[in-house]
Structure formats: C-alpha cells, structure tokens
Design a protein around this motif. Sequence first.
Motif, PDB file in Angstrom:
ATOM      1  N   GLY A 477      96.066  33.108  34.499  1.00 16.51           N
ATOM      2  CA  GLY A 477      95.834  33.819  35.899  1.00 16.51           C
ATOM      3  C   GLY A 477      95.074  35.161  35.853  1.00 16.51           C
ATOM      4  O   GLY A 477      95.023  35.602  37.005  1.00 16.51           O
ATOM      5  N   VAL A 478      94.438  35.600  34.636  1.00 19.42           N
ATOM      6  CA  VAL A 478      93.672  36.580  34.711  1.00 19.42           C
ATOM      7  C   VAL A 478      92.338  36.077  34.681  1.00 19.42           C
ATOM      8  O   VAL A 478      91.875  35.082  33.985  1.00 19.42           O
ATOM      9  N   LEU A 479      91.335  36.894  35.334  1.00 17.78           N
ATOM     10  CA  LEU A 479      89.961  36.706  35.664  1.00 17.78           C
ATOM     11  C   LEU A 479      89.195  36.671  34.331  1.00 17.78           C
ATOM     12  O   LEU A 479      89.579  37.710  33.667  1.00 17.78           O
ATOM     13  N   SER A 480      88.327  35.751  33.939  1.00 16.04           N
ATOM     14  CA  SER A 480      87.475  35.736  32.798  1.00 16.04           C
ATOM     15  C   SER A 480      86.298  36.881  33.159  1.00 16.04           C
ATOM     16  O   SER A 480      86.259  37.100  34.261  1.00 16.04           O
ATOM     17  N   ALA A 481      85.615  37.281  32.362  1.00 14.26           N
ATOM     18  CA  ALA A 481      84.411  38.346  32.265  1.00 14.26           C
ATOM     19  C   ALA A 481      83.400  37.536  33.370  1.00 14.26           C
ATOM     20  O   ALA A 481      83.049  38.282  34.192  1.00 14.26           O
ATOM     21  N   GLU A 482      83.059  36.123  33.268  1.00 16.69           N
ATOM     22  CA  GLU A 482      82.109  35.725  34.095  1.00 16.69           C
ATOM     23  C   GLU A 482      82.691  35.782  35.701  1.00 16.69           C
ATOM     24  O   GLU A 482      82.092  35.962  36.626  1.00 16.69           O
ATOM     25  N   GLU A 483      84.054  35.576  35.843  1.00 14.56           N
ATOM     26  CA  GLU A 483      84.809  35.617  37.184  1.00 14.56           C
ATOM     27  C   GLU A 483      84.550  36.964  37.664  1.00 14.56           C
ATOM     28  O   GLU A 483      84.550  37.237  38.746  1.00 14.56           O
ATOM     29  N   ILE A 484      84.995  37.787  36.862  1.00 16.24           N
ATOM     30  CA  ILE A 484      84.769  39.307  37.349  1.00 16.24           C
ATOM     31  C   ILE A 484      83.449  39.694  37.788  1.00 16.24           C
ATOM     32  O   ILE A 484      83.300  40.310  38.961  1.00 16.24           O
ATOM     33  N   ALA A 485      82.356  39.241  37.153  1.00 15.15           N
ATOM     34  CA  ALA A 485      81.173  39.347  37.628  1.00 15.15           C
ATOM     35  C   ALA A 485      80.779  38.867  38.986  1.00 15.15           C
ATOM     36  O   ALA A 485      80.179  39.548  39.915  1.00 15.15           O
ATOM     37  N   GLN A 486      81.251  37.430  38.943  1.00 16.59           N
ATOM     38  CA  GLN A 486      80.905  36.809  40.362  1.00 16.59           C
ATOM     39  C   GLN A 486      81.776  37.499  41.486  1.00 16.59           C
ATOM     40  O   GLN A 486      81.426  37.702  42.466  1.00 16.59           O
ATOM     41  N   LEU A 488      82.954  40.537  41.556  1.00 14.59           N
ATOM     42  CA  LEU A 488      82.378  41.859  41.931  1.00 14.59           C
ATOM     43  C   LEU A 488      80.869  41.789  42.745  1.00 14.59           C
ATOM     44  O   LEU A 488      80.875  42.707  43.677  1.00 14.59           O
ATOM     45  N   GLU A 489      80.262  40.919  42.527  1.00 17.86           N
ATOM     46  CA  GLU A 489      78.907  40.628  43.447  1.00 17.86           C
ATOM     47  C   GLU A 489      79.483  40.409  44.936  1.00 17.86           C
ATOM     48  O   GLU A 489      78.987  40.778  45.774  1.00 17.86           O
ATOM     49  N   SER A 490      80.647  39.392  44.996  1.00 18.21           N
ATOM     50  CA  SER A 490      80.980  38.940  46.225  1.00 18.21           C
ATOM     51  C   SER A 490      81.622  40.249  47.244  1.00 18.21           C
ATOM     52  O   SER A 490      81.457  40.358  48.383  1.00 18.21           O
ATOM     53  N   ALA A 492      81.020  43.342  46.706  1.00 22.91           N
ATOM     54  CA  ALA A 492      79.948  44.325  47.100  1.00 22.91           C
ATOM     55  C   ALA A 492      79.151  44.101  48.274  1.00 22.91           C
ATOM     56  O   ALA A 492      78.765  44.776  48.969  1.00 22.91           O
ATOM     57  N   ALA A 493      79.077  42.585  48.650  1.00 22.33           N
ATOM     58  CA  ALA A 493      78.381  42.188  49.780  1.00 22.33           C
ATOM     59  C   ALA A 493      79.251  42.275  51.052  1.00 22.33           C
ATOM     60  O   ALA A 493      78.825  42.228  52.201  1.00 22.33           O
ATOM     61  N   LEU A 494      80.326  42.332  50.830  1.00 27.11           N
ATOM     62  CA  LEU A 494      81.151  42.585  52.029  1.00 27.11           C
ATOM     63  C   LEU A 494      81.281  43.971  52.889  1.00 27.11           C
ATOM     64  O   LEU A 494      81.085  44.877  52.249  1.00 27.11           O
ATOM     65  N   LYS A 495      81.592  44.016  54.123  1.00 28.71           N
ATOM     66  CA  LYS A 495      81.333  44.893  55.017  1.00 28.71           C
ATOM     67  C   LYS A 495      82.691  45.363  55.143  1.00 28.71           C
ATOM     68  O   LYS A 495      83.570  44.748  55.721  1.00 28.71           O
ATOM     69  N   VAL A 496      82.656  46.830  54.670  1.00 31.33           N
ATOM     70  CA  VAL A 496      83.901  47.497  54.951  1.00 31.33           C
ATOM     71  C   VAL A 496      83.879  48.396  56.235  1.00 31.33           C
ATOM     72  O   VAL A 496      82.969  49.261  56.090  1.00 31.33           O
ATOM     73  N   HIS A 497      84.795  48.527  56.840  1.00 30.09           N
ATOM     74  CA  HIS A 497      84.741  49.431  57.992  1.00 30.09           C
ATOM     75  C   HIS A 497      84.453  50.811  57.620  1.00 30.09           C
ATOM     76  O   HIS A 497      85.313  51.176  56.772  1.00 30.09           O
ATOM     77  N   PRO A 498      84.046  51.481  58.188  1.00 28.40           N
ATOM     78  CA  PRO A 498      83.587  53.243  57.904  1.00 28.40           C
ATOM     79  C   PRO A 498      84.939  53.917  57.821  1.00 28.40           C
ATOM     80  O   PRO A 498      85.621  53.665  58.950  1.00 28.40           O
ATOM     81  N   ARG A 499      85.322  54.363  56.648  1.00 27.25           N
ATOM     82  CA  ARG A 499      86.426  55.229  56.636  1.00 27.25           C
ATOM     83  C   ARG A 499      86.629  56.304  57.603  1.00 27.25           C
ATOM     84  O   ARG A 499      87.752  56.696  58.053  1.00 27.25           O
ATOM     85  N   ASP A 500      85.360  57.010  58.034  1.00 27.33           N
ATOM     86  CA  ASP A 500      85.682  58.004  59.109  1.00 27.33           C
ATOM     87  C   ASP A 500      85.770  57.654  60.328  1.00 27.33           C
ATOM     88  O   ASP A 500      86.031  58.543  61.225  1.00 27.33           O
ATOM     89  N   GLN A 501      85.948  56.232  60.664  1.00 24.76           N
ATOM     90  CA  GLN A 501      86.204  55.951  62.161  1.00 24.76           C
ATOM     91  C   GLN A 501      87.766  55.385  62.135  1.00 24.76           C
ATOM     92  O   GLN A 501      88.304  55.300  63.170  1.00 24.76           O
ATOM     93  N   GLN A 502      88.557  55.480  60.907  1.00 22.08           N
ATOM     94  CA  GLN A 502      89.753  55.142  60.808  1.00 22.08           C
ATOM     95  C   GLN A 502      90.362  55.744  62.034  1.00 22.08           C
ATOM     96  O   GLN A 502      91.742  55.272  62.252  1.00 22.08           O
ATOM     97  N   VAL A 503      90.464  57.084  62.086  1.00 18.65           N
ATOM     98  CA  VAL A 503      91.117  57.946  62.805  1.00 18.65           C
ATOM     99  C   VAL A 503      91.199  57.369  64.267  1.00 18.65           C
ATOM    100  O   VAL A 503      92.315  57.389  65.018  1.00 18.65           O
ATOM    101  N   ASN A 504      90.211  56.703  64.655  1.00 18.21           N
ATOM    102  CA  ASN A 504      89.998  56.184  65.916  1.00 18.21           C
ATOM    103  C   ASN A 504      90.858  54.509  65.990  1.00 18.21           C
ATOM    104  O   ASN A 504      91.381  54.415  66.828  1.00 18.21           O
ATOM    105  N   THR A 505      90.185  53.826  65.058  1.00 19.86           N
ATOM    106  CA  THR A 505      90.636  52.484  64.996  1.00 19.86           C
ATOM    107  C   THR A 505      92.101  52.325  64.749  1.00 19.86           C
ATOM    108  O   THR A 505      92.652  51.287  65.231  1.00 19.86           O
TER     109      THR A 505
END
Length: 563
Positions: A477-486, A488-490, A492-505
């Motif tokens: 159930g624990v990720l291998s080193a290769e899976e961790i790298a994959q 991590l890359e995945s 990093a590409a995700l768009k995270v909603h800007p934290r400073d707008q959370q007070v509004n959202t």
Amino acid sequence: MIIGIDLGTTNSLVAVWSGETAKLIPNALGKVLTPSVVGLDDNGHLIVGDVARERLQTHPQVTASLFKRHMGSAHETLLGHRPYRAEELSALLLRSLKEDAERYLGEPVTEAVISVPAYFSDAQRKATRVAGELAGLKVEKLINEPTAAALAYGLHHKEEATFLVFDLGGGTFDVSVLELFEGVMEVRASAGDNFLGGEDFDDLLAEHFRASPQAQGLPNASDGSMAQRLRREAQRVRHALGQQLQATFTVREDEREWALTITQNDLARLAQPLLERLRAPIERALRDARIKAADLDEVLLVGGTTRMPLVRRLVASLFGRIPAMQLNPDEVVAQGAAIQAALKARHASLEEVVLTDVCPYTLGIETTSGDDLRRDYGLYLPIIERNSVVPVSRVQTVYTVDDGQTKVKVRIFQGESRLVKNNIFLGELEVPVPPRPAGEVSLEVRFTYDINGLLEAQVHIPLTDERRTLVIENNPGVLSAEEIAQRLESLAALKVHPRDQQVNTVLMARMERLYQESLGDTRQYVADLARQFQHELERQDERAIREARVLLTERLDRLEQRL
C-alpha cells in the motif's frame, strides 16, 4: 526554517517555535484550525480547508474528508475524473499549511516535524513521510502525538514522572504511557484504535436520527449530500450537548422540517459501545507498561473529542482523578511538534530532552508445529514484541521440519494474531540449508528495528555459516520511489486555488450551503446577500470587498444562530 505540523483526521494545524513558546500559525482566514478536507471548485481548481468543508455538503462527489484513515493503504478517492490516494490528499493539505507558514514567517519553509498517532503502523508512518515529500517538505521526524502532547505540557522539565496520554481526535484514538527519568522521555507502551474518534459519535447520532419515527419521509440523496448534511448536523448536536442538557437535531428540505430532541442521557446510551472500545486500549497499555492506574502522576487529555462530558467522566472514573486539561486539546499536539522541531534545530532556548519510542506492533515469522501425523501450519512466532523500546534487536532459533530439506522460506509478518493469515505480510527470505534429518538444522532469525521504522531481517545457518538479509522499508500500500516521482510530477501540474482568495470563496461556499438549508424568505435573503457580495467581487475594489466581507460575516453569523 523547520515547522511542526499536526496532520489530523478532522483538522490540521501548523506551529513554529518563537524563541519563548510554540506559536500557532493562522491560515489565510485567520484561523489556526484548517479542516482536513480537500475538494474541487466549479472551475476544477483544488481547494483545501474551510472552503472545501463548506462544499462537502453541497458538492460531496468532488470533496474528500477523513482520508487520514486510509493512510498506508491502496485506497483511492475519486475527485472529478482523477483518483487520489490518501498520501496525495494529505500532501495537498500539507502544501497549504506550508504556504500559510511561509506567508506568516516571510521566508521559505522546507523542513517539518509531523505528528502521527502512536498506534500508526509502519506503512502508515511511511505514507505520512511520502505525503510530506509530495508537499515539498523534508520530514525531519515523525513524532507520536502523545509524546508531542507531553512536550507541550512541559513534562520534560520535570525530573521524574510517569503519565498517561489519552488522545481522542476526530478519527483516531491513542493511549500511551510515558516515563520521564534523568532527561529521557521513554514511551513505555502504546495502544489504540485507528478507526475510533469523534466522527464515529457523529455517525451514531445521524443513524439514531435517521432511524427515528420523526425522520419518516426524509429523502436520501443519491449523491451523498443528505448523508453529509446529517453528519454536519450531528456534529453540531454533539457539540451542543457538551454545553447543555439537550439539543434538537433538525433537517429542512423542500419546505418540510424533521426534528428530534436528543438529551445527554440519549447520547450516553447510544455511545456506550464506543465508550467500551475506549476502555480496552487503556487496559492494554497499562498492562504492557506493567503499571497500575494509581501509580500514574498525571493523565493528559488530547484531541477535540475529549471535550465531550461523557468522555471526561469515563476517564475520571477509570483513573480516579480529574485529568489535566489546562491546554487546548485541539492545539496541544501542534505545539508539541513545534517544540520537537526546535529541539531538532538545537534551539538555544530549549533544554535538550532525549525521546525514545516503541515499536507499536509485534513483528515475527510464520512457523509450523507438530509431527508427521499432525501438523499445524501458519502459526505466528513473535520475535520483536509490541511496545519494545526502539532501536531493538532480537533473535529466535527455529529448526527444519522435513527430512532432507534443502531450503527454508522465512515469511515475515506484523500483527498480534496467533495465526499469520490474520496479520500483515511484510516480506520473505529464502535460505538454502544442508539436507539433514528434520530438526538437525537450526536457523537463527534476527530482527533489528530502528527509530525510522526500518526492519532488518537476518537469517543465519550456524552449520554452514550461510547468511541472508532483507531490509523491509516498503510496505503493502505504500508508494514506491518511482510512483512517488510520478505523483509528484502530477501534483505539481495541478492548479490550486489561490490561498489569498479563500476569505472570499469560503463565504460564497457558506452562502451556497445556507441557501440549500433554508426555506422561503430566509432562502431569498441568503440569495440577495450572495448576489450583493458577488457584485462587490466583480468590482475588484479590495477595500470595498473587505468591508462587505466583514458585514456579510456578521449577518451570516446572526442568521445561523437563528436557524
């Protein structure tokens, strides 16, 4: 800069040593508690914390909570079109805490001490480290939550003390017995239940309401939104019963209302099975530590669920004393993690304290017993017993069972059951042996377990001096080193909603929830408020938005008090 993080099932916190005390770091909303909830907004951006929790009820299909319970397993949660493992969801939460800390401190944060339940298995601990790595953090140390609580309470300043930490959070329960002697804080024993916490009390209340005659005709939404509404209302009722003798469980839908009055006595009766589950780990920890309840110098309460009067009464009756409750039970673990972070950084204002830990589970091998007429297979032979102080090394001698046997397969397990089929398989070693009559060839099996959770298994055949070694650092159930790298890359590409707008959202998400919960004029009132605030956001005048936000929050607070 190194920070301390309490990665909780229900809420998470981050703290830093300020030079005199552990300082809790607020998030973008000014709160020190960040809900451990991750989701997607309407644009497919990832959202974390309060805004995600608000949408848990209205958009349950794209929101995840309680994922800490799946750490170290292969379980995945689907958000939108993408499956996420518990490590990844935890990493998104850790990343937001890291950003909060960097904004507060004004400098990059690259290292952290993260707390884990004392009863977390090796797989769960490794998964927590992976989550930190995916979040861009070097995890300097994993600290057991009870040990962190002891540091926060300042017990490490005493010369000698024996104490028990009762840690009941939103999703996990730990009990640990610790002993302080000559500057060494040693965990004597740990026990617990990784599937017992405040959420289970909420589920009981929700199920009780759903089964009552007063809830007849209550709809059951296929998307899970009704289940989330019931759980949220159950949590509100549970908190209310901590302050008053009774509370009303209320649900409104399509101009109908369902209501049930629940008393403290009702809750105590419903919760009896859960209270009994709390007793067993306490008795086990005391028994393993070889100590009586009367010999404890202190009993500490940790975790938000310990605010429940019936839980406090249970602890007081079991130990015959009022437990220590001076510190906020929600915050104490994060404070302790920050102190440990400062100790790791060798902060001049802190006196060094040596912390020892224990192996929370028994480690052993599969054996066979009996003769040619009757044999019992799949038996468990413990080599390192649970609650052994680590680092530790133990050896057991076993013998061949068949005449002319040329090899032995040593299968390694973790767990407490007499039969290996009920324990967790970790790995195996195959060792050649000289063909001799049964029982004439001995094998010395040595296990060595270190503070980082690495298990080294070594098999030695004295007759031939043959040796085989296996280091077990990966678990099912624990990720291998290769899976961790994959991953991590995945991530990093995700768009995270800007934290400073959370007070509004978070305000917009809160109004969406209130709109769904309300009826008639109240619903229209919420719609008007949402429309006015949306208009201010579109004007992009920061000062006007800030003023509108303050006024809107006051109005929503008053509205929720009346609902």
